[in-house]
Scaffold this active site. Structure first.
Site, short mmCIF file in Angstrom:
data_model
loop_
_atom_site.label_atom_id
_atom_site.label_comp_id
_atom_site.label_asym_id
_atom_site.label_seq_id
_atom_site.Cartn_x
_atom_site.Cartn_y
_atom_site.Cartn_z
N HIS A 22 -5.01 -31.72 -2.75
CA HIS A 22 -3.76 -32.43 -3.02
C HIS A 22 -3.86 -33.05 -4.42
CE1 HIS A 22 -0.40 -35.19 -1.50
NE2 HIS A 22 -0.80 -35.84 -2.59
N CYS B 191 4.46 -41.77 -10.77
CA CYS B 191 3.87 -43.07 -10.48
C CYS B 191 4.85 -44.18 -10.85
CB CYS B 191 2.60 -43.19 -11.32
SG CYS B 191 1.85 -44.81 -11.24
N ARG C 192 8.31 -36.30 1.43
CA ARG C 192 7.53 -37.50 1.74
C ARG C 192 6.87 -38.05 0.48
NH1 ARG C 192 2.52 -39.63 1.16
NH2 ARG C 192 1.61 -37.58 1.59
N ASP C 193 5.83 -37.43 -0.01
CA ASP C 193 5.11 -37.98 -1.16
C ASP C 193 5.98 -37.96 -2.41
OD1 ASP C 193 2.96 -39.16 -2.42
OD2 ASP C 193 1.77 -37.34 -2.62
N ASN D 261 3.42 -35.35 -8.14
CA ASN D 261 2.66 -34.31 -7.45
C ASN D 261 2.73 -33.03 -8.28
OD1 ASN D 261 2.19 -34.99 -4.24
ND2 ASN D 261 3.97 -36.08 -5.06
N HIS E 120 -2.22 -34.46 -8.15
CA HIS E 120 -1.09 -34.97 -8.93
C HIS E 120 -1.29 -34.54 -10.38
CE1 HIS E 120 0.88 -37.96 -6.05
NE2 HIS E 120 0.03 -37.25 -5.33
#
Lengths: 301, 301
Positions: free
Chosen positions: B208, B241, B16-17, B250, B210
């Site tokens: 969470h 990004c 997902r991310d 991430n 990055h």
């Protein structure tokens, strides 16, 4: 947290540890221009080259020439790696403020790197230490593989302390503890510092991390929590392992500054000038350097 | 150190991310094959897609198809991002064990991302939370930009707590605090956890991070020292990004496992299988992923 320092000194080792494994030879002219840029970043110590036999480190074969041509900033201490009396002689001729001697905490790594046992290495280094001090130079002792050795695996704090003690006894002013293969995690740093700091003052200890597995910033954070105030770093994260293409090198000066300045710890170093000097050497090497902060700054510029 | 857990749960958010900002569309077949690999790594939660309008996230437009085709491992909880009732309906049809709702601690970021004020967002999420729970699903609340916002700069713990409190009140089971732009340093993590842990139990908090500036592993180490036991990670460090090409994404599952297993913290996850699944998706994307450990393992293989 109360142990964390409010000022940290970085030694820029990019010109030495960063370049020594690079296949591409950076011309003497470019090295000098680059070190002159580094001299104006606010960093207070630069290891500008190595006086090891050029047969072993061809990338730094021009150490003497570099030392003679760089513009000395009076606020910066210039050091170089010195393996023996011949190296010291050349280094003094080229100009150094400090000499760095080196050996390994691992018997096998020391043998592979220096071709001597640990016990055979001590007197060679002592001769250099004594001679350097007679010339009024301070001496840093590098101890490599202080956590893990590529040949022997785990290295105990006792093995490190044996070498550490002897180097202090033989006269070094401070000691840089190297995670040579970039394998340590913070609990290993804690175990070693628990022993080391019982025996030696914090301000004589330098930590030298490689970011091979991405642990270096966490290891530095752990060291800061122990009150450590000195680290070796290389601009852009130069110094990847020749046996693992794509792998990260020394912890990047850029990333360490992001951490330290973010924590409110002063360094005297200007981020922008570090970024400029990173892009300069990146262009000369013709490849992206591994620093995360550098990649982000470049990408968002 | 006495706070450090002996077991940590990772939620794999790579599908997902990790994929949501990738320009290259990974085929449904490849996504399914990859998620099936992830299901057999030992990881206990996988966020397999997002049920946001495909207009906004074309990379995940096949969420429903993916959900229907993946082989469910009974040891794994499957979750997906759900923005509203329509998304929840689709997610339940595709099959989820948990729903993830999301909003931002920053007013401006929330407006840019969701096109609603923070106060307008709460009732939309509450409707989803209530409906999901009626279907017997647990709900995770993601709060993004908990340290810094790309538009507003620094975000205070108070701003985070305002959103945090309300989401708990509205029924979420746990909350994931997101360093969305990967800018935090450990002192920011400490300041936020000092406040959060006064008010909520540790085991409801997920961090969470990055790795945009290379701080993620140090931030996780800091969180572990506070006793945090749950983190979101993405295989290989997927999720760079889109505005900063070359920037890290991430925090990499691979690097977090190197840290945790090195610290002696168990996860149930097999490093080798994570490496295989990393190389699989790296090949499909046709570019090197940013994980340091992955690059080292590949280079030295």
């Amino acid at each position: 947290m109360e142990n964390r320092p409010d000022f940290v000194q970085l030694k820029e080792v990019g010109p030495r540890d960063g370049l020594q494994n690079e296949k591409k030879f950076i011309s003497t002219e470019d090295k000098v221009a680059w070190i002159d840029m580094l001299s104006n970043t606010g960093v207070t110590e630069i290891e500008y080259s190595s006086f090891v036999n050029p047969k072993w480190i061809p990338a730094l074969a021009d150490a003497k020439e570099v030392g003679k041509r760089i513009k000395r900033n009076p606020s910066v201490r210039y050091s170089a790696l010195v393996p023996n009396m011949k190296g010291l002689e050349n280094a003094i001729e080229a100009g150094i403020d400090r000499a760095s001697v080196f050996m390994s905490a691992s018997e096998t790594h020391n043998m592979k790197n220096i071709n001597k046992t640990i016990d055979q290495t001590f007197p060679v280094l002592k001769e250099v230490i004594v001679a350097a001090k007679e010339e009024g130079k301070k001496v840093t002792g590098y101890v490599s593989t202080v956590f893990d050795c590529p040949y022997e695996g785990s290295i105990s704090p006792e093995q490190v302390i044996r070498v550490f003690d002897r180097l202090i006894e033989d006269g070094v002013d401070d000691i840089s503890l190297g995670d040579t293969i970039g394998s340590a995690v913070p609990s290993q740093v804690e175990s070693l510092l628990d022993e080391i700091l019982k025996r030696f003052p914090k301000d004589k200890i330098i930590l030298h991390f490689h970011d091979t597995r991405g642990m270096a910033i966490a290891n530095i954070m752990t060291s800061l929590n122990y009150g450590i105030t000195r680290f070796d770093t290389a601009i852009g994260g130069l110094g990847g392992c020749p046996y693992a293409p794509g792998a990260a090198g020394n912890v990047a000066t850029n990333d360490v500054l992001y951490l330290l300045h973010g924590l409110g710890i002063k360094t005297g170093i200007q981020d922008k000038k570090i970024q400029e000097a990173s892009i300069f050497i990146q262009n000369k090497l013709g490849k992206k350097l591994p620093s995360r902060s550098l990649a982000f700054m470049e990408g968002s510029a």
